[in-house]
Design a protein around this motif. Structure first.
Motif, mmCIF file in Angstrom:
data_model
loop_
_atom_site.group_PDB
_atom_site.id
_atom_site.type_symbol
_atom_site.label_atom_id
_atom_site.label_comp_id
_atom_site.label_asym_id
_atom_site.label_seq_id
_atom_site.Cartn_x
_atom_site.Cartn_y
_atom_site.Cartn_z
ATOM 1 N N GLY A 236 -4.814 7.455 -15.217
ATOM 2 C CA GLY A 236 -5.635 6.816 -14.502
ATOM 3 C C GLY A 236 -4.800 5.153 -13.997
ATOM 4 O O GLY A 236 -5.015 5.047 -12.650
ATOM 5 N N PRO A 237 -4.235 4.721 -14.875
ATOM 6 C CA PRO A 237 -3.551 3.265 -14.642
ATOM 7 C C PRO A 237 -2.447 3.532 -13.503
ATOM 8 O O PRO A 237 -2.501 2.625 -12.551
ATOM 9 C CB PRO A 237 -2.980 2.856 -15.981
ATOM 10 N N PHE A 238 -1.847 4.534 -13.530
ATOM 11 C CA PHE A 238 -0.826 4.818 -12.463
ATOM 12 C C PHE A 238 -1.423 4.750 -11.091
ATOM 13 O O PHE A 238 -1.140 4.351 -10.189
ATOM 14 C CB PHE A 238 0.029 5.845 -12.592
ATOM 15 N N GLY B 232 -3.108 1.845 -9.653
ATOM 16 C CA GLY B 232 -2.082 0.913 -9.318
ATOM 17 C C GLY B 232 -1.618 1.163 -7.879
ATOM 18 O O GLY B 232 -1.000 0.229 -7.111
ATOM 19 N N LEU B 233 -2.060 2.172 -7.284
ATOM 20 C CA LEU B 233 -1.589 2.325 -5.999
ATOM 21 C C LEU B 233 -2.139 1.526 -5.093
ATOM 22 O O LEU B 233 -1.596 1.556 -3.784
ATOM 23 C CB LEU B 233 -1.802 3.966 -5.413
ATOM 24 N N ARG B 234 -3.311 0.964 -5.323
ATOM 25 C CA ARG B 234 -4.031 0.139 -4.327
ATOM 26 C C ARG B 234 -3.208 -1.140 -4.075
ATOM 27 O O ARG B 234 -3.070 -1.912 -3.060
ATOM 28 C CB ARG B 234 -5.365 -0.308 -5.019
ATOM 29 N N SER C 295 -13.029 8.284 -5.719
ATOM 30 C CA SER C 295 -13.827 7.313 -5.469
ATOM 31 C C SER C 295 -13.626 5.839 -6.169
ATOM 32 O O SER C 295 -14.130 4.987 -5.133
ATOM 33 C CB SER C 295 -15.288 7.693 -5.780
ATOM 34 N N GLY C 296 -12.800 5.853 -6.925
ATOM 35 C CA GLY C 296 -12.722 4.446 -7.662
ATOM 36 C C GLY C 296 -11.354 3.840 -7.087
ATOM 37 O O GLY C 296 -10.998 2.813 -7.483
ATOM 38 N N LEU C 297 -10.457 4.763 -6.194
ATOM 39 C CA LEU C 297 -9.240 4.380 -5.868
ATOM 40 C C LEU C 297 -9.164 3.375 -4.676
ATOM 41 O O LEU C 297 -8.060 3.012 -4.322
ATOM 42 C CB LEU C 297 -8.363 5.472 -5.707
#
Length: 568
Positions: A425-427, A430-432, A459-461
């Motif tokens: 998830g953390p990776f 971080g794409l945002r 949906s959270g990205l």
């Protein structure tokens, strides 16, 4: 078991004459070969029938008899009685397909020294049993004091033979190893016994038996330096050293099975450790490690080392089959981690082009490994070895870093699996912050994906991270994923795109997928476009984007750094 030093009786002269009686030519040949391999100077006399045995018995020119229990013309106990009447000091060893307590009692009454099962793993003990019988025969000619010392060795060997016979295969390799450790500790009077196995570059503890606190536990991984030493040293055969294992827990928690309190270490100054390599097909695969119950002399520990090797032979036969797959997976995992650490790969980018505008809309990041092996093979091996996520994240991080010089208006497509999305998830969060649109392309084809969890993660990205489904048209599962995940992009399978300009069936199927994509608010990307005719038909059918050698071959990011923006 007493801990006094017991001198070993010497074996009889080299070149002992051994009679091998068996009416099965194959069994007789195998037994003779095993004995000659143990001592090339043995003189083997093979007997197949009653006439041959009568001649040999009459001459008496032999030191030991190995006989099958069941013969067409006699039986092993009768043979033993015939030898005992004429030559009472000559030892007899019986080989048999079965072994029971009743057989052992009857054999002892007939004067049999020992018996060996014909099972493929147990028959390998024949040379040791024969040598033991010859040793005991030599001992009978020593004076009374020497014989009493020799009796100690005989008792130990008998107890070891009985102990080995009691060991049964467990449900798992760990269960079997635990049974072996328990028998070793109880039979040899040791304070500590462990069986370790080499998995890739690691050394894992399969089982342990100890008096008092255990310095290690099953499934623990030994510290890397100690593991490397044991692996190198074990290639030279069994050995003894001052100090058992020096297993103070490594402060780095990744070398421990859990994050619990530090376990006590064995006081290395008070023990001699005995190490018996486990050898399979000429390769050392693990160790039996043992130490005394108290402050024994090195000679007392050395007495037990040959006995440990007998258990080592059995351990390999019983444990290895269940560990082969694990060992292979560990070796693959080690190879993958070496690639990750060395970054033994490069990232290239292939343009994704608007078929109507003929300008680049984005770039797909592709991994190329330094060894030239196909990426799909590397990622599949990593998945089988349980380190697929590690390799994927390393490739994704490298792709993100390499993409920074690409034109900021172009999206970057990153290949990933649902497992990696759910576990890293953390990776992905971080794409945002990358400052450009990102497309995550799911690569697996399974129909049982955890779609609800994936939808929640995506949906959270944020709006800058979009989803693509790979290989649509390759089966029902692909279309089902589209319905469940509602991606922004759907990639047409390369096999569907190839020769679409000359195949009406392919054209009709793609036309249907264009309608399907529009109904689900997705844009189609056609992979593998290599000819202008394919591009023309795909554009006419309404496919939005294309990718392939016709539109641009994969290349480093520097190749595309000065690209032009796609039209609106």
């Amino acid at each position: 078991m007493t801990k006094s030093r017991v001198p070993q009786a010497e074996l009889p002269r080299s070149g002992a004459r051994i009679v091998v009686i068996d009416d099965s030519p194959d069994d007789r040949t195998l037994e003779a070969r095993l004995l000659r391999q143990s001592d090339p100077n043995f003189e083997i006399i093979e007997v197949a029938d009653a006439q041959g045995w009568a001649t040999v018995l009459e001459l008496g020119a032999f030191d030991l008899v190995v006989t099958d229990l069941n013969l067409n013309w006699s039986d092993g106990l009768t043979i033993a009685r015939e030898v005992h009447v004429r030559w009472p000091q000559r030892p007899i060893v019986v080989v048999t397909g079965t072994g029971t307590e009743e057989l052992a009692v009857e054999a002892m009454k007939a004067g049999v020294e020992d018996y060996v099962l014909k099972h493929r793993d147990r028959i390998l003990r024949l040379p040791k049993v024969v040598n033991g019988a010859l040793m005991r025969a030599a001992g009978r000619e020593l004076d009374r004091g020497a014989r009493s010392r020799l009796d100690h060795d005989i008792a130990i060997q008998a107890s070891v033979s009985a102990s080995i016979g009691r060991i049964q295969l467990g449900d798992t390799p760990e269960d079997t190893a635990q049974k072996i450790c328990a028998e070793i500790r109880a039979t040899l009077g040791l304070g500590f016994v462990a069986i370790t196995w080499f998995l890739g570059s690691d050394t894992m503890v399969l089982a342990i038996e100890a008096i008092g606190p255990k310095p290690i536990e099953p499934l623990d991984i030994l510290p890397p330096a100690r593991s490397a030493y044991l692996r190198e040293r074990s290639g030279h055969g069994p050995w003894i050293e001052d100090g058992l294992i020096q297993l103070q827990e490594d402060p780095d928690a990744r070398y421990r099975r859990d994050a619990g309190p530090e376990r006590p270490a064995i006081n290395s100054s008070s023990f001699f450790g005995a190490y018996a390599p486990l050898v399979r097909a000429g390769q050392t695969v693990g160790l039996i490690i043992a130490a005394s119950e108290g402050s024994w002399s090195i000679e007392e520990v050395a007495d037990r080392l040959p006995l440990l090797m007998e258990y080592a032979t059995l351990a390999v036969a019983l444990v290895a089959p269940g560990m082969i797959d694990r060992s292979d997976a560990a070796a693959m995992a080690s190879d993958v981690r070496a690639i990750v650490v060395a970054r033994a790969f490069t990232i290239v980018f292939q343009p994704i082009v608007g078929l109507a505008s003929k300008v680049v809309a984005g770039y797909e990041a592709l991994t190329r490994f330094d060894d030239g092996i196909a990426p799909a093979i590397h990622f599949a091996r990593a998945q089988r070895a349980g380190v697929g996520v590690e390799l994927e994240i390393a490739a994704l991080e490298a792709a993100v870093e390499a993409s920074r010089i690409l034109p900021p208006w172009a999206f970057v497509s990153l290949n990933t699996s649902s497992e990696t999305v759910l576990k890293a998830g953390p990776f992905f969060s971080g794409l945002r912050a990358l400052g450009r649109p990102v497309v995550l392309e799911l690569t697996e084809h399974e129909s049982d994906l955890d779609s609800s969890s994936l939808v929640e993660v995506f949906s959270g990205l944020g709006d800058s991270v979009r989803l693509a489904i790979d290989d649509a048209g390759s089966g029902y599962a692909g279309l089902q994923r589209v319905l469940e995940l509602r991606p922004q992009f759907v990639k047409l399978d390369i096999e569907l795109v190839r020769n679409v300009d000359t195949d009406a069936a392919r054209e009709g199927l793609i036309a249907g997928l264009v309608h399907f994509a529009r109904a689900t608010d997705a844009a189609l990307i056609a992979e593998g476009i290599e000819r202008e005719g394919e591009r023309v038909v795909l554009r006419r059918l309404g496919v939005s984007f294309g990718q392939g050698f016709l539109l641009g071959r994969p290349g480093p990011a520097t190749t595309w750094a000065a690209g032009q923006p796609a039209s609106e």
